[in-house]
Design a protein around this motif. Structure first.
Motif, short mmCIF file in Angstrom:
data_model
loop_
_atom_site.label_atom_id
_atom_site.label_comp_id
_atom_site.label_asym_id
_atom_site.label_seq_id
_atom_site.Cartn_x
_atom_site.Cartn_y
_atom_site.Cartn_z
N UNK A 175 0.76 -1.32 0.03
CA UNK A 175 0.22 -0.02 0.04
C UNK A 175 0.80 1.15 0.16
N UNK A 176 0.55 2.25 -0.82
CA UNK A 176 1.23 3.49 -0.99
C UNK A 176 0.23 4.70 -0.18
N UNK A 177 -1.08 4.39 -0.38
CA UNK A 177 -1.97 5.54 0.22
C UNK A 177 -3.40 4.89 0.57
N UNK A 178 -3.92 5.56 1.59
CA UNK A 178 -5.42 4.88 1.88
C UNK A 178 -6.16 6.03 1.92
N UNK A 184 -3.33 -0.60 6.39
CA UNK A 184 -1.88 -1.19 6.51
C UNK A 184 -1.01 -0.90 5.68
N UNK A 185 0.29 -1.68 5.75
CA UNK A 185 1.20 -1.43 4.85
C UNK A 185 1.25 -2.40 3.69
N UNK A 192 0.33 10.49 7.88
CA UNK A 192 1.19 9.32 8.03
C UNK A 192 0.09 8.05 8.46
N UNK A 193 0.54 6.99 8.14
CA UNK A 193 -0.37 5.69 8.74
C UNK A 193 -0.33 5.88 10.28
N UNK A 195 -0.94 8.34 3.90
CA UNK A 195 0.04 7.94 3.27
C UNK A 195 0.76 6.79 4.11
N UNK A 196 1.63 5.99 3.41
CA UNK A 196 2.27 4.70 3.97
C UNK A 196 3.86 4.92 3.65
N UNK A 197 4.63 4.92 4.72
CA UNK A 197 6.03 5.02 4.43
C UNK A 197 6.41 3.55 4.56
#
Length: 334
Positions: free
Chosen positions: A35-38, A101-102, A304-305, A327-329
């Motif tokens: 995942x890059x974005x939710x 989630x990531x 951020x998540x 967003x997911x780092x």
């Protein structure tokens, strides 16, 4: 290891916990996405609070939308492959799958290709909003060029999508907002008219705008007793479509003794997303609008998540205009 947002009890944003979990293997008909974005939705707040139609089974995850890259494909999945850039549409129950989630597992039937010109944050902001608007205005309401469409709670992501969609098909969007603070932003977003309901008589303004005729369709996520006021502004044989329940009070059915003859119905996007043929049409319609530039998802703010609880608090405060995106780092060691 992956990171997954879960909660163990009904409650406020503080119940959301970011946990380390094993990276799962997709089963039959499933895919795993990095995942890059939710995209956040009001339904997820209601689910967390225990007032959604679907009830959590603990420990529960949540979330309907995401954008990312396919990492693995389960047995029986055709047309999707490792490395595909995709988005997730709401086509499942949160009690079975989630997107916070990531690395997530979702049904392949809920995955659509991501157009090249759409970045992850925008892709995570598309499908709940635009499919909801598409189903009500195009498939159910059959809105035509020149028709007036009343869009309540118009500063939401669905409301903004409905404004763009109405303009795309040549209809005339009339937006409502409770206070004057969002009026100019709605005009800038493409609303032909904005009615500030704290200051103006809604049925009177609608009749003034439509030269006494009323709107072809009223598109409302609030429900409750306020639908009777909306009904007064609908044209004869027009449509009242209620797609949410922000007001928990009983929603009356407008009757023929007090209102024009109209078609009143409830609607959810699952009518579209859980029907393969209707979903195919919706995806084609929305992707065409994205490609032409008619549709441009509005992202109000990103978190951020690790800030998921704060993102839920921000949504609950109702000050946003458009979509809230998380967003997911990624840690490359995952």
């Amino acid at each position: 290891m992956a990171k997954l947002v879960q909660f163990d009890r009904i409650g406020g944003p503080e119940v959301l916990t970011l946990r380390d979990v094993e990276v799962a293997t997709p089963g039959a008909g499933e895919v795993r996405i990095r995942v890059d974005a939710i995209g956040l939705n009001r339904a997820e707040i209601m689910y967390r609070e225990g007032v959604y139609f679907d009830q959590p089974a603990f420990p529960s995850t949540l979330g309907y939308e995401a954008a990312g890259v396919i990492e693995a494909v389960g047995p029986g999945v055709d047309g999707l492959a490792e490395g595909d850039t995709v988005a997730v549409v709401p086509a499942f129950l949160q009690s079975r799958y989630g997107t916070y989630g990531t690395h997530i597992i979702v049904p392949a039937s809920a995955v659509v290709p991501r157009p090249a010109q759409v970045d992850p944050a925008q892709a995570a902001a598309v499908w709940m909003a635009y499919i909801t608007a598409y189903g009500a205005l195009v498939e159910s309401g059959k809105v035509r060029p020149g028709d007036h469409v009343l869009i309540t709670a118009a500063s939401s992501s669905v409301g903004l999508a409905a404004i763009q969609l109405a303009n795309h098909i040549g209809a005339i969007p009339i937006a409502t907002t409770r206070g004057s603070g969002k009026k100019q932003r709605l005009l800038d977003a493409g609303a032909a008219h904005v009615i500030v309901t704290d200051d103006e008589d809604l049925p009177a303004r609608v009749k003034e705008i439509t030269s006494g005729e009323g709107v072809r369709l009223a598109f409302d996520p609030v429900a409750g007793p306020g639908v009777e006021t909306l009904a007064l502004g609908i044209a004869t044989d027009g449509f009242l479509v209620v797609y949410g329940a922000l007001d928990p009070r009983t929603t009356p059915l407008p009757n023929a003794q007090s209102y024009p003859a109209l078609n009143s119905s409830t609607y959810t996007l699952f009518e579209i997303t859980m029907n393969p043929e209707r979903l195919r049409r919706a995806v084609a319609f929305v992707n065409a609008g994205l490609a032409s530039g008619s549709f441009a998802p509005v992202v109000d703010r990103t978190f951020d998540l690790t800030e998921i609880a704060e993102a839920h608090r921000y949504m609950a405060a109702n000050g946003h205009v458009g979509k809230i995106v998380v967003t997911v780092t990624h840690d490359d060691t995952v």
